[in-house]
Design a protein around this motif. Structure first.
Motif, PDB file in Angstrom:
ATOM      1  N   THR A   5       0.831  -1.206   0.000  1.00 54.49           N
ATOM      2  CA  THR A   5       0.000   0.000   0.000  1.00 54.49           C
ATOM      3  C   THR A   5       0.855   1.241   0.000  1.00 54.49           C
ATOM      4  OG1 THR A   5      -1.698  -1.200   1.242  1.00 54.49           O
ATOM      5  CG2 THR A   5      -1.847   1.197   1.211  1.00 54.49           C
ATOM      6  N   ARG A   6       1.936   1.221   0.769  1.00 58.62           N
ATOM      7  CA  ARG A   6       2.830   2.379   0.825  1.00 58.62           C
ATOM      8  C   ARG A   6       3.431   2.671  -0.543  1.00 58.62           C
ATOM      9  NH1 ARG A   6       3.004   6.222   4.084  1.00 58.62           N
ATOM     10  NH2 ARG A   6       3.269   4.926   5.938  1.00 58.62           N
ATOM     11  N   ILE A   7       3.869   1.633  -1.218  1.00 56.53           N
ATOM     12  CA  ILE A   7       4.471   1.831  -2.538  1.00 56.53           C
ATOM     13  C   ILE A   7       3.414   2.289  -3.539  1.00 56.53           C
ATOM     14  CG2 ILE A   7       5.626   0.677  -4.444  1.00 56.53           C
ATOM     15  CD1 ILE A   7       6.987  -1.128  -2.402  1.00 56.53           C
ATOM     16  N   ARG A   8       2.222   1.670  -3.475  1.00 51.60           N
ATOM     17  CA  ARG A   8       1.183   1.984  -4.460  1.00 51.60           C
ATOM     18  C   ARG A   8       0.690   3.419  -4.335  1.00 51.60           C
ATOM     19  NH1 ARG A   8      -2.089  -1.604  -3.017  1.00 51.60           N
ATOM     20  NH2 ARG A   8      -3.668  -0.328  -1.989  1.00 51.60           N
ATOM     21  N   THR A   9       0.696   3.963  -3.127  1.00 57.93           N
ATOM     22  CA  THR A   9       0.186   5.324  -2.919  1.00 57.93           C
ATOM     23  C   THR A   9       1.274   6.387  -3.015  1.00 57.93           C
ATOM     24  OG1 THR A   9       0.480   5.082  -0.511  1.00 57.93           O
ATOM     25  CG2 THR A   9      -1.679   4.510  -1.436  1.00 57.93           C
ATOM     26  N   SER A  10       2.515   5.983  -3.164  1.00 61.63           N
ATOM     27  CA  SER A  10       3.619   6.946  -3.195  1.00 61.63           C
ATOM     28  C   SER A  10       3.782   7.552  -4.591  1.00 61.63           C
ATOM     29  CB  SER A  10       4.927   6.281  -2.767  1.00 61.63           C
ATOM     30  OG  SER A  10       6.011   7.185  -2.906  1.00 61.63           O
ATOM     31  N   LEU A  75       0.471  14.921   3.047  1.00 64.39           N
ATOM     32  CA  LEU A  75       0.189  14.694   4.470  1.00 64.39           C
ATOM     33  C   LEU A  75      -0.528  15.884   5.076  1.00 64.39           C
ATOM     34  CD1 LEU A  75       3.503  13.028   5.729  1.00 64.39           C
ATOM     35  CD2 LEU A  75       1.310  11.912   5.273  1.00 64.39           C
ATOM     36  N   LYS A  76      -0.070  17.080   4.698  1.00 68.57           N
ATOM     37  CA  LYS A  76      -0.703  18.285   5.240  1.00 68.57           C
ATOM     38  C   LYS A  76      -2.137  18.415   4.741  1.00 68.57           C
ATOM     39  CE  LYS A  76       0.651  22.222   3.632  1.00 68.57           C
ATOM     40  NZ  LYS A  76       1.470  23.437   3.370  1.00 68.57           N
ATOM     41  N   GLN A  77      -2.355  18.123   3.462  1.00 67.29           N
ATOM     42  CA  GLN A  77      -3.697  18.216   2.897  1.00 67.29           C
ATOM     43  C   GLN A  77      -4.634  17.192   3.513  1.00 67.29           C
ATOM     44  OE1 GLN A  77      -3.804  18.212  -1.392  1.00 67.29           O
ATOM     45  NE2 GLN A  77      -5.920  17.467  -1.441  1.00 67.29           N
ATOM     46  N   ASP A  78      -4.111  16.015   3.811  1.00 68.65           N
ATOM     47  CA  ASP A  78      -4.946  14.960   4.420  1.00 68.65           C
ATOM     48  C   ASP A  78      -5.177  15.179   5.905  1.00 68.65           C
ATOM     49  OD1 ASP A  78      -5.024  13.794   1.941  1.00 68.65           O
ATOM     50  OD2 ASP A  78      -3.496  12.286   2.380  1.00 68.65           O
ATOM     51  N   LEU A  83      -4.143  14.914  13.508  1.00 69.69           N
ATOM     52  CA  LEU A  83      -4.679  13.714  14.156  1.00 69.69           C
ATOM     53  C   LEU A  83      -3.953  13.444  15.469  1.00 69.69           C
ATOM     54  CD1 LEU A  83      -4.953  11.376  11.038  1.00 69.69           C
ATOM     55  CD2 LEU A  83      -6.775  12.745  12.107  1.00 69.69           C
ATOM     56  N   ALA A  84      -4.516  12.561  16.268  1.00 72.58           N
ATOM     57  CA  ALA A  84      -3.889  12.188  17.539  1.00 72.58           C
ATOM     58  C   ALA A  84      -2.532  11.545  17.256  1.00 72.58           C
ATOM     59  CB  ALA A  84      -4.790  11.219  18.299  1.00 72.58           C
ATOM     60  N   PRO A  85      -1.507  11.921  17.991  1.00 71.95           N
ATOM     61  CA  PRO A  85      -0.144  11.439  17.709  1.00 71.95           C
ATOM     62  C   PRO A  85       0.086  10.000  18.150  1.00 71.95           C
ATOM     63  CG  PRO A  85      -0.148  12.816  19.657  1.00 71.95           C
ATOM     64  CD  PRO A  85      -1.556  12.856  19.116  1.00 71.95           C
ATOM     65  N   ARG A  91       8.643   9.335  12.515  1.00 71.30           N
ATOM     66  CA  ARG A  91       8.285   8.031  11.963  1.00 71.30           C
ATOM     67  C   ARG A  91       7.303   8.187  10.810  1.00 71.30           C
ATOM     68  NH1 ARG A  91       5.909   2.852  15.407  1.00 71.30           N
ATOM     69  NH2 ARG A  91       5.938   1.362  13.666  1.00 71.30           N
ATOM     70  N   ILE A  92       6.384   9.132  10.933  1.00 67.38           N
ATOM     71  CA  ILE A  92       5.434   9.382   9.847  1.00 67.38           C
ATOM     72  C   ILE A  92       6.172   9.874   8.608  1.00 67.38           C
ATOM     73  CG2 ILE A  92       3.509  10.825   9.115  1.00 67.38           C
ATOM     74  CD1 ILE A  92       2.561  10.822  12.047  1.00 67.38           C
ATOM     75  N   ALA A  93       7.106  10.803   8.818  1.00 68.15           N
ATOM     76  CA  ALA A  93       7.870  11.343   7.688  1.00 68.15           C
ATOM     77  C   ALA A  93       8.701  10.254   7.034  1.00 68.15           C
ATOM     78  CB  ALA A  93       8.766  12.482   8.171  1.00 68.15           C
ATOM     79  N   ALA A  94       9.334   9.431   7.862  1.00 67.36           N
ATOM     80  CA  ALA A  94      10.157   8.356   7.303  1.00 67.36           C
ATOM     81  C   ALA A  94       9.315   7.389   6.480  1.00 67.36           C
ATOM     82  CB  ALA A  94      10.868   7.612   8.430  1.00 67.36           C
ATOM     83  N   GLY A  95       8.081   7.150   6.918  1.00 64.65           N
ATOM     84  CA  GLY A  95       7.217   6.214   6.210  1.00 64.65           C
ATOM     85  C   GLY A  95       6.896   6.664   4.797  1.00 64.65           C
TER      86      GLY A  95
END
Length: 450
Positions: A5-10, A75-78, A83-85, A91-95
Protein backbone atom coordinates in the motif's frame (compact mmCIF):
# COMPACT_ATOMS: atom_id res chain seq x y z
CA UNK A 1 0.57 0.94 6.42
CA UNK A 2 1.47 -2.21 4.55
CA UNK A 3 4.46 -2.23 2.24
CA UNK A 4 2.43 -2.75 -0.94
CA UNK A 5 0.00 0.00 0.00
CA UNK A 6 2.83 2.38 0.83
CA UNK A 7 4.47 1.83 -2.54
CA UNK A 8 1.18 1.98 -4.46
CA UNK A 9 0.19 5.32 -2.92
CA UNK A 10 3.62 6.95 -3.20
CA UNK A 11 4.41 9.50 -5.91
CA UNK A 12 7.68 7.61 -6.39
CA UNK A 13 5.74 4.83 -8.13
CA UNK A 14 4.41 6.93 -11.00
CA UNK A 15 7.75 8.72 -11.33
CA UNK A 16 9.74 5.48 -11.59
CA UNK A 17 8.91 4.70 -15.27
CA UNK A 18 10.33 8.07 -16.30
CA UNK A 19 13.44 7.46 -14.22
CA UNK A 20 14.06 4.02 -15.66
CA UNK A 21 13.42 5.24 -19.20
CA UNK A 22 15.87 8.10 -18.80
CA UNK A 23 18.55 5.82 -17.34
CA UNK A 24 18.20 3.39 -20.24
CA UNK A 25 18.24 6.21 -22.79
CA UNK A 26 21.37 7.69 -21.23
CA UNK A 27 23.18 4.35 -21.05
CA UNK A 28 22.48 3.52 -24.70
CA UNK A 29 22.51 6.87 -26.50
CA UNK A 30 24.77 9.10 -24.38
CA UNK A 31 27.18 7.11 -22.25
CA UNK A 32 27.79 4.54 -24.98
CA UNK A 33 28.85 7.31 -27.37
CA UNK A 34 30.67 9.78 -25.12
CA UNK A 35 32.62 7.52 -22.77
CA UNK A 36 34.63 5.50 -25.35
CA UNK A 37 36.32 8.73 -26.45
CA UNK A 38 37.48 9.44 -22.88
CA UNK A 39 38.16 6.04 -21.34
CA UNK A 40 41.60 5.01 -20.13
CA UNK A 41 43.59 2.40 -21.98
CA UNK A 42 42.71 -0.16 -19.28
CA UNK A 43 39.24 -0.70 -17.75
CA UNK A 44 38.82 0.96 -14.35
CA UNK A 45 35.54 0.77 -12.44
CA UNK A 46 35.81 4.10 -10.53
CA UNK A 47 36.42 5.91 -13.82
CA UNK A 48 33.38 4.29 -15.44
CA UNK A 49 31.14 5.13 -12.48
CA UNK A 50 32.39 8.72 -12.13
CA UNK A 51 31.71 9.37 -15.81
CA UNK A 52 28.27 7.73 -15.71
CA UNK A 53 27.07 9.62 -12.63
CA UNK A 54 27.89 13.07 -14.03
CA UNK A 55 24.43 13.89 -15.43
CA UNK A 56 22.60 12.10 -12.60
CA UNK A 57 23.67 14.14 -9.57
CA UNK A 58 21.47 17.15 -10.18
CA UNK A 59 18.66 15.07 -11.64
CA UNK A 60 18.54 12.70 -8.66
CA UNK A 61 18.54 15.50 -6.09
CA UNK A 62 15.85 17.38 -8.03
CA UNK A 63 13.60 14.31 -8.25
CA UNK A 64 13.82 13.37 -4.57
CA UNK A 65 13.39 16.99 -3.44
CA UNK A 66 10.29 17.50 -5.58
CA UNK A 67 8.69 14.17 -4.64
CA UNK A 68 9.45 14.71 -0.95
CA UNK A 69 7.75 18.11 -1.08
CA UNK A 70 4.78 16.49 -2.81
CA UNK A 71 4.49 13.77 -0.15
CA UNK A 72 4.79 16.37 2.61
CA UNK A 73 2.05 18.46 1.05
CA UNK A 74 -0.15 15.40 0.74
CA UNK A 75 0.19 14.69 4.47
CA UNK A 76 -0.70 18.28 5.24
CA UNK A 77 -3.70 18.22 2.90
CA UNK A 78 -4.95 14.96 4.42
CA UNK A 79 -4.79 16.52 7.88
CA UNK A 80 -2.37 13.93 9.22
CA UNK A 81 -0.64 16.43 11.51
CA UNK A 82 -3.96 17.31 13.18
CA UNK A 83 -4.68 13.71 14.16
CA UNK A 84 -3.89 12.19 17.54
CA UNK A 85 -0.14 11.44 17.71
CA UNK A 86 -0.17 7.64 17.66
CA UNK A 87 3.26 7.69 15.97
CA UNK A 88 6.05 10.25 16.17
CA UNK A 89 6.30 12.84 13.43
CA UNK A 90 9.73 11.52 12.43
CA UNK A 91 8.29 8.03 11.96
CA UNK A 92 5.43 9.38 9.85
CA UNK A 93 7.87 11.34 7.69
CA UNK A 94 10.16 8.36 7.30
CA UNK A 95 7.22 6.21 6.21
CA UNK A 96 6.41 8.46 3.24
CA UNK A 97 9.99 9.37 2.37
CA UNK A 98 11.61 5.95 2.09
CA UNK A 99 9.98 5.11 -1.29
CA UNK A 100 11.19 8.48 -2.61
CA UNK A 101 14.68 7.85 -1.28
CA UNK A 102 14.63 4.35 -2.75
CA UNK A 103 13.79 5.83 -6.15
CA UNK A 104 16.72 8.24 -5.86
CA UNK A 105 19.05 5.40 -5.00
CA UNK A 106 17.63 3.38 -7.89
CA UNK A 107 18.57 6.22 -10.25
CA UNK A 108 22.17 6.13 -9.02
CA UNK A 109 22.36 2.33 -9.15
CA UNK A 110 20.98 2.24 -12.68
CA UNK A 111 23.38 4.92 -13.88
CA UNK A 112 26.45 3.20 -12.44
CA UNK A 113 25.30 -0.38 -12.98
CA UNK A 114 24.31 0.00 -16.63
CA UNK A 115 27.61 1.72 -17.36
CA UNK A 116 29.62 -1.06 -15.73
CA UNK A 117 27.64 -3.73 -17.58
CA UNK A 118 28.09 -1.92 -20.88
CA UNK A 119 31.85 -1.70 -20.34
CA UNK A 120 32.12 -5.23 -18.96
CA UNK A 121 33.82 -4.01 -15.78
CA UNK A 122 33.20 -5.48 -12.32
CA UNK A 123 32.49 -3.01 -9.49
CA UNK A 124 35.15 -2.42 -6.84
CA UNK A 125 35.14 -0.82 -3.42
CA UNK A 126 36.65 2.31 -4.92
CA UNK A 127 33.81 2.56 -7.42
CA UNK A 128 31.29 2.83 -4.55
CA UNK A 129 32.67 6.15 -3.28
CA UNK A 130 30.71 8.50 -5.51
CA UNK A 131 27.41 6.55 -5.47
CA UNK A 132 27.62 6.47 -1.67
CA UNK A 133 28.23 10.23 -1.54
CA UNK A 134 25.29 10.86 -3.85
CA UNK A 135 23.10 8.46 -1.85
CA UNK A 136 23.78 10.37 1.38
CA UNK A 137 23.05 13.67 -0.35
CA UNK A 138 19.81 12.26 -1.75
CA UNK A 139 18.73 11.61 1.85
CA UNK A 140 19.57 15.21 2.75
CA UNK A 141 17.54 16.55 -0.17
CA UNK A 142 14.61 14.37 0.88
CA UNK A 143 14.58 16.04 4.29
CA UNK A 144 14.92 19.53 2.81
CA UNK A 145 12.18 18.89 0.25
CA UNK A 146 9.88 17.52 2.96
CA UNK A 147 10.38 20.68 5.02
CA UNK A 148 9.64 22.95 2.05
CA UNK A 149 6.48 20.93 1.33
CA UNK A 150 5.20 21.66 4.84
CA UNK A 151 5.59 25.40 4.33
CA UNK A 152 4.42 25.86 0.73
CA UNK A 153 1.57 24.38 -1.35
CA UNK A 154 2.75 21.18 -3.00
CA UNK A 155 1.60 22.33 -6.46
CA UNK A 156 4.06 25.18 -6.10
CA UNK A 157 6.82 23.60 -4.00
CA UNK A 158 7.34 20.44 -6.06
CA UNK A 159 7.99 22.02 -9.49
CA UNK A 160 10.02 24.88 -8.02
CA UNK A 161 12.25 22.45 -6.14
CA UNK A 162 12.64 20.24 -9.21
CA UNK A 163 13.83 23.15 -11.34
CA UNK A 164 15.68 25.04 -8.60
CA UNK A 165 17.67 22.12 -7.20
CA UNK A 166 18.61 20.82 -10.63
CA UNK A 167 19.66 24.26 -11.84
CA UNK A 168 21.62 25.09 -8.71
CA UNK A 169 23.49 21.77 -8.61
CA UNK A 170 24.17 21.73 -12.36
CA UNK A 171 25.11 25.44 -12.40
CA UNK A 172 27.53 25.23 -9.49
CA UNK A 173 28.81 21.77 -10.41
CA UNK A 174 29.68 22.91 -13.92
CA UNK A 175 31.80 25.72 -12.46
CA UNK A 176 29.66 28.62 -13.67
CA UNK A 177 30.92 30.68 -10.75
CA UNK A 178 34.56 30.02 -11.66
CA UNK A 179 34.90 33.27 -13.60
CA UNK A 180 34.42 35.14 -10.33
CA UNK A 181 37.10 33.05 -8.63
CA UNK A 182 34.54 30.87 -6.82
CA UNK A 183 35.92 27.46 -7.76
CA UNK A 184 34.90 26.26 -4.32
CA UNK A 185 31.22 26.35 -5.33
CA UNK A 186 31.61 23.38 -7.67
CA UNK A 187 33.15 21.34 -4.84
CA UNK A 188 30.21 21.99 -2.48
CA UNK A 189 27.42 21.41 -4.98
CA UNK A 190 27.00 17.65 -4.57
CA UNK A 191 28.02 17.10 -8.19
CA UNK A 192 31.55 15.67 -8.26
CA UNK A 193 33.40 17.69 -10.89
CA UNK A 194 35.37 15.87 -13.55
CA UNK A 195 35.85 12.13 -13.57
CA UNK A 196 38.44 9.82 -12.09
CA UNK A 197 41.23 8.68 -14.37
CA UNK A 198 42.83 5.23 -14.20
CA UNK A 199 44.22 4.57 -10.72
CA UNK A 200 42.60 7.61 -9.11
CA UNK A 201 40.19 7.70 -6.19
CA UNK A 202 38.35 10.62 -4.64
CA UNK A 203 39.84 11.87 -1.38
CA UNK A 204 37.72 11.80 1.72
CA UNK A 205 38.04 15.56 2.01
CA UNK A 206 36.62 16.06 -1.50
CA UNK A 207 33.64 13.86 -0.61
CA UNK A 208 33.12 15.62 2.73
CA UNK A 209 33.09 19.04 1.04
CA UNK A 210 30.09 17.96 -1.04
CA UNK A 211 28.23 16.25 1.79
CA UNK A 212 28.59 18.72 4.68
CA UNK A 213 26.51 21.73 3.49
CA UNK A 214 23.45 19.73 2.45
CA UNK A 215 23.51 17.32 5.38
CA UNK A 216 24.14 20.20 7.80
CA UNK A 217 21.04 21.98 6.49
CA UNK A 218 19.03 18.74 6.70
CA UNK A 219 20.12 18.14 10.31
CA UNK A 220 19.26 21.74 11.17
CA UNK A 221 15.77 21.29 9.75
CA UNK A 222 15.39 18.09 11.74
CA UNK A 223 16.30 19.95 14.94
CA UNK A 224 13.75 22.64 14.21
CA UNK A 225 11.14 19.92 13.81
CA UNK A 226 11.89 18.33 17.19
CA UNK A 227 8.26 18.88 18.25
CA UNK A 228 8.85 19.90 21.85
CA UNK A 229 6.34 22.35 23.36
CA UNK A 230 8.88 23.73 25.83
CA UNK A 231 9.90 27.27 24.92
CA UNK A 232 13.43 26.72 26.18
CA UNK A 233 13.82 23.50 24.20
CA UNK A 234 12.46 25.09 21.04
CA UNK A 235 14.78 28.06 21.42
CA UNK A 236 17.70 25.73 21.96
CA UNK A 237 16.72 23.78 18.86
CA UNK A 238 16.72 26.97 16.78
CA UNK A 239 20.18 27.93 18.05
CA UNK A 240 21.51 24.40 17.47
CA UNK A 241 20.02 24.26 13.98
CA UNK A 242 21.65 27.56 13.02
CA UNK A 243 25.00 26.49 14.47
CA UNK A 244 24.98 23.13 12.70
CA UNK A 245 24.04 24.67 9.36
CA UNK A 246 26.59 27.47 9.55
CA UNK A 247 29.42 25.34 10.93
CA UNK A 248 29.07 22.53 8.39
CA UNK A 249 28.97 25.03 5.51
CA UNK A 250 31.97 26.89 6.91
CA UNK A 251 33.97 23.69 7.29
CA UNK A 252 33.09 22.65 3.74
CA UNK A 253 34.14 26.06 2.42
CA UNK A 254 37.39 25.90 4.37
CA UNK A 255 38.15 22.49 2.88
CA UNK A 256 37.61 23.53 -0.75
CA UNK A 257 38.50 27.25 -0.68
CA UNK A 258 41.93 26.83 -2.30
CA UNK A 259 41.12 24.06 -4.77
CA UNK A 260 41.33 24.56 -8.51
CA UNK A 261 38.62 23.38 -10.90
CA UNK A 262 39.53 19.72 -10.37
CA UNK A 263 39.31 18.30 -6.83
CA UNK A 264 42.31 16.51 -5.33
CA UNK A 265 42.53 12.78 -5.85
CA UNK A 266 44.53 9.97 -4.31
CA UNK A 267 46.18 7.01 -5.98
CA UNK A 268 44.64 3.59 -5.58
CA UNK A 269 46.77 0.64 -4.55
CA UNK A 270 46.64 -1.11 -7.90
CA UNK A 271 48.05 -4.62 -8.41
CA UNK A 272 51.40 -4.36 -10.20
CA UNK A 273 53.43 -6.80 -12.30
CA UNK A 274 57.20 -6.31 -12.68
CA UNK A 275 60.03 -8.10 -14.45
CA UNK A 276 63.82 -7.89 -14.69
CA UNK A 277 66.57 -5.75 -13.19
CA UNK A 278 68.39 -2.80 -14.73
CA UNK A 279 65.86 -1.96 -16.02
CA UNK A 280 63.07 -3.25 -13.85
CA UNK A 281 59.84 -2.73 -15.79
CA UNK A 282 56.51 -2.43 -13.96
CA UNK A 283 52.99 -2.18 -15.40
CA UNK A 284 49.46 -2.73 -14.06
CA UNK A 285 48.81 -6.43 -13.64
CA UNK A 286 46.13 -6.17 -16.34
CA UNK A 287 48.95 -5.43 -18.82
CA UNK A 288 51.30 -8.13 -17.57
CA UNK A 289 51.43 -9.84 -20.97
CA UNK A 290 53.45 -6.95 -22.46
CA UNK A 291 56.22 -7.00 -19.83
CA UNK A 292 58.88 -9.08 -21.59
CA UNK A 293 58.29 -7.43 -24.95
CA UNK A 294 58.36 -3.96 -23.40
CA UNK A 295 61.58 -4.59 -21.49
CA UNK A 296 63.28 -5.95 -24.62
CA UNK A 297 62.28 -2.81 -26.55
CA UNK A 298 63.61 -0.50 -23.83
CA UNK A 299 66.96 -2.31 -23.77
CA UNK A 300 67.18 -2.41 -27.57
CA UNK A 301 66.46 1.31 -28.07
CA UNK A 302 68.75 2.42 -25.26
CA UNK A 303 71.62 0.19 -26.43
CA UNK A 304 71.23 1.35 -30.03
CA UNK A 305 71.42 5.01 -28.98
CA UNK A 306 74.52 4.37 -26.87
CA UNK A 307 76.18 2.53 -29.75
CA UNK A 308 75.48 5.52 -31.99
CA UNK A 309 77.38 7.77 -29.57
CA UNK A 310 74.43 9.30 -27.74
CA UNK A 311 75.14 9.57 -23.98
CA UNK A 312 72.24 7.61 -22.52
CA UNK A 313 72.16 5.77 -19.19
CA UNK A 314 70.25 2.53 -18.97
CA UNK A 315 67.26 3.29 -16.71
CA UNK A 316 67.20 1.58 -13.33
CA UNK A 317 63.43 1.28 -13.38
CA UNK A 318 60.67 2.01 -15.89
CA UNK A 319 57.12 2.35 -14.55
CA UNK A 320 53.93 2.60 -16.56
CA UNK A 321 52.56 6.10 -16.04
CA UNK A 322 49.11 4.58 -15.56
CA UNK A 323 50.38 3.68 -12.09
CA UNK A 324 51.64 7.19 -11.40
CA UNK A 325 48.92 9.43 -12.79
CA UNK A 326 51.22 11.56 -14.94
CA UNK A 327 54.09 11.33 -17.43
CA UNK A 328 57.55 12.18 -16.19
CA UNK A 329 61.12 11.00 -16.66
CA UNK A 330 63.54 11.61 -13.80
CA UNK A 331 67.15 10.47 -13.73
CA UNK A 332 67.46 6.71 -13.95
CA UNK A 333 63.76 6.12 -13.21
CA UNK A 334 61.42 6.54 -16.16
CA UNK A 335 57.65 6.89 -16.10
CA UNK A 336 56.22 6.17 -19.55
CA UNK A 337 52.76 5.31 -20.93
CA UNK A 338 53.90 1.75 -21.65
CA UNK A 339 50.47 0.15 -22.05
CA UNK A 340 49.14 2.90 -24.31
CA UNK A 341 52.34 3.05 -26.37
CA UNK A 342 52.36 -0.73 -26.82
CA UNK A 343 48.78 -0.67 -28.08
CA UNK A 344 49.53 2.25 -30.43
CA UNK A 345 52.70 0.63 -31.77
CA UNK A 346 54.67 3.65 -30.56
CA UNK A 347 56.72 2.10 -27.75
CA UNK A 348 60.10 2.54 -29.47
CA UNK A 349 59.30 6.19 -30.10
CA UNK A 350 58.25 6.77 -26.47
CA UNK A 351 61.45 5.18 -25.21
CA UNK A 352 63.45 7.30 -27.66
CA UNK A 353 61.90 10.53 -26.37
CA UNK A 354 62.62 9.50 -22.78
CA UNK A 355 66.21 8.49 -23.51
CA UNK A 356 67.21 11.16 -26.02
CA UNK A 357 66.88 14.15 -23.73
CA UNK A 358 68.66 17.44 -24.41
CA UNK A 359 70.79 19.26 -21.82
CA UNK A 360 68.39 22.19 -21.31
CA UNK A 361 64.65 22.84 -21.16
CA UNK A 362 64.63 25.59 -23.83
CA UNK A 363 67.04 24.60 -26.62
CA UNK A 364 67.32 26.33 -29.98
CA UNK A 365 64.36 24.93 -31.98
CA UNK A 366 66.19 24.26 -35.26
CA UNK A 367 69.16 22.52 -33.62
CA UNK A 368 66.91 20.58 -31.22
CA UNK A 369 64.75 19.31 -34.09
CA UNK A 370 67.83 18.22 -36.05
CA UNK A 371 69.31 16.39 -33.06
CA UNK A 372 66.06 14.59 -32.30
CA UNK A 373 65.55 13.60 -35.93
CA UNK A 374 69.06 12.15 -36.04
CA UNK A 375 68.33 10.24 -32.82
CA UNK A 376 65.07 8.96 -34.30
CA UNK A 377 66.90 7.74 -37.42
CA UNK A 378 69.20 5.60 -35.28
CA UNK A 379 66.24 3.57 -33.98
CA UNK A 380 64.24 3.72 -37.23
CA UNK A 381 61.61 6.10 -35.86
CA UNK A 382 62.40 9.09 -38.10
CA UNK A 383 59.05 8.91 -39.93
CA UNK A 384 57.12 9.04 -36.68
CA UNK A 385 59.22 11.96 -35.43
CA UNK A 386 58.73 13.91 -38.68
CA UNK A 387 54.99 13.34 -38.41
CA UNK A 388 55.03 14.64 -34.83
CA UNK A 389 57.20 17.59 -35.87
CA UNK A 390 54.82 18.47 -38.69
CA UNK A 391 51.73 18.21 -36.49
CA UNK A 392 48.16 17.81 -37.70
CA UNK A 393 47.60 18.73 -41.33
CA UNK A 394 44.46 20.82 -41.76
CA UNK A 395 42.86 21.68 -45.07
CA UNK A 396 43.15 25.49 -45.16
CA UNK A 397 40.34 25.89 -47.68
CA UNK A 398 40.06 29.59 -48.55
CA UNK A 399 41.91 30.71 -45.42
CA UNK A 400 45.00 32.41 -46.82
CA UNK A 401 46.58 32.99 -43.41
CA UNK A 402 46.26 29.31 -42.46
CA UNK A 403 47.69 28.29 -45.84
CA UNK A 404 50.63 30.64 -45.33
CA UNK A 405 51.29 29.22 -41.84
CA UNK A 406 51.19 25.68 -43.14
CA UNK A 407 53.57 26.50 -45.99
CA UNK A 408 55.98 27.99 -43.47
CA UNK A 409 55.68 24.87 -41.31
CA UNK A 410 56.30 22.62 -44.29
CA UNK A 411 59.39 24.66 -45.17
CA UNK A 412 60.70 24.42 -41.59
CA UNK A 413 60.31 20.65 -41.51
CA UNK A 414 61.91 20.36 -44.95
CA UNK A 415 64.96 22.34 -43.78
CA UNK A 416 65.41 20.09 -40.75
CA UNK A 417 65.03 16.98 -42.89
CA UNK A 418 67.51 18.25 -45.49
CA UNK A 419 70.04 19.17 -42.79
CA UNK A 420 69.90 15.73 -41.19
CA UNK A 421 69.95 13.94 -44.56
CA UNK A 422 73.18 15.75 -45.37
CA UNK A 423 74.67 14.58 -42.08
CA UNK A 424 73.54 10.98 -42.66
CA UNK A 425 75.51 10.84 -45.91
CA UNK A 426 78.73 11.28 -43.95
CA UNK A 427 80.72 8.60 -42.17
CA UNK A 428 79.70 7.41 -38.73
CA UNK A 429 82.63 9.21 -37.13
CA UNK A 430 81.67 12.53 -38.76
CA UNK A 431 78.04 12.04 -37.78
CA UNK A 432 79.02 11.56 -34.14
CA UNK A 433 81.28 14.58 -34.31
CA UNK A 434 78.41 16.67 -35.70
CA UNK A 435 76.06 15.38 -33.00
CA UNK A 436 78.49 16.25 -30.19
CA UNK A 437 79.18 19.72 -31.60
CA UNK A 438 75.48 20.51 -32.13
CA UNK A 439 74.57 19.14 -28.71
CA UNK A 440 77.19 21.37 -27.08
CA UNK A 441 75.76 24.42 -28.85
CA UNK A 442 72.02 23.68 -28.62
CA UNK A 443 71.45 25.64 -25.41
CA UNK A 444 71.55 29.45 -25.74
CA UNK A 445 73.29 29.89 -22.37
CA UNK A 446 76.12 27.53 -23.33
CA UNK A 447 77.70 29.71 -25.96
CA UNK A 448 77.05 30.63 -29.54
CA UNK A 449 74.72 33.30 -30.86
CA UNK A 450 72.96 31.58 -33.72
Amino acid sequence: MKLRTRIRTSSALWASPLVVAFALFYAVHVFGIDYPASRSVLPYAPEVVSFALGPFYGLTYAVVSALSAWESGRLKQDGVWRLAPVRTRFRIAAGVLWPVLALGWLMLVLAAGLALVQEGVAPTLGSLQLPAMAGVLALGHCVIGFAVGRLAPRLLAAPLLAVGVFYLVAFAGAGQFSDTGANWSRHLSGSYSGFLAFGELATWSSLAAHVLPTIGLAVGIGLLWCGSRSTVTRAGAVVAACLVTVLTSAVAYRIAADWEETPPTTRAQLPVACVGKQPRVCVPRQSGQILDRTRHTIIDVTTTLRTAGIPVDMPRKVTDSLLEGRYRTTGTEWHLPLTQAERDGALRYRVLRAAGTLPCADPRPADASALRLWQAHQVEEDKRYLKALRGDVIDPGDDKDLARIQRAEDARVARVKARVNAVLKQSNARQRSWYRATLADVCPTRGGTR
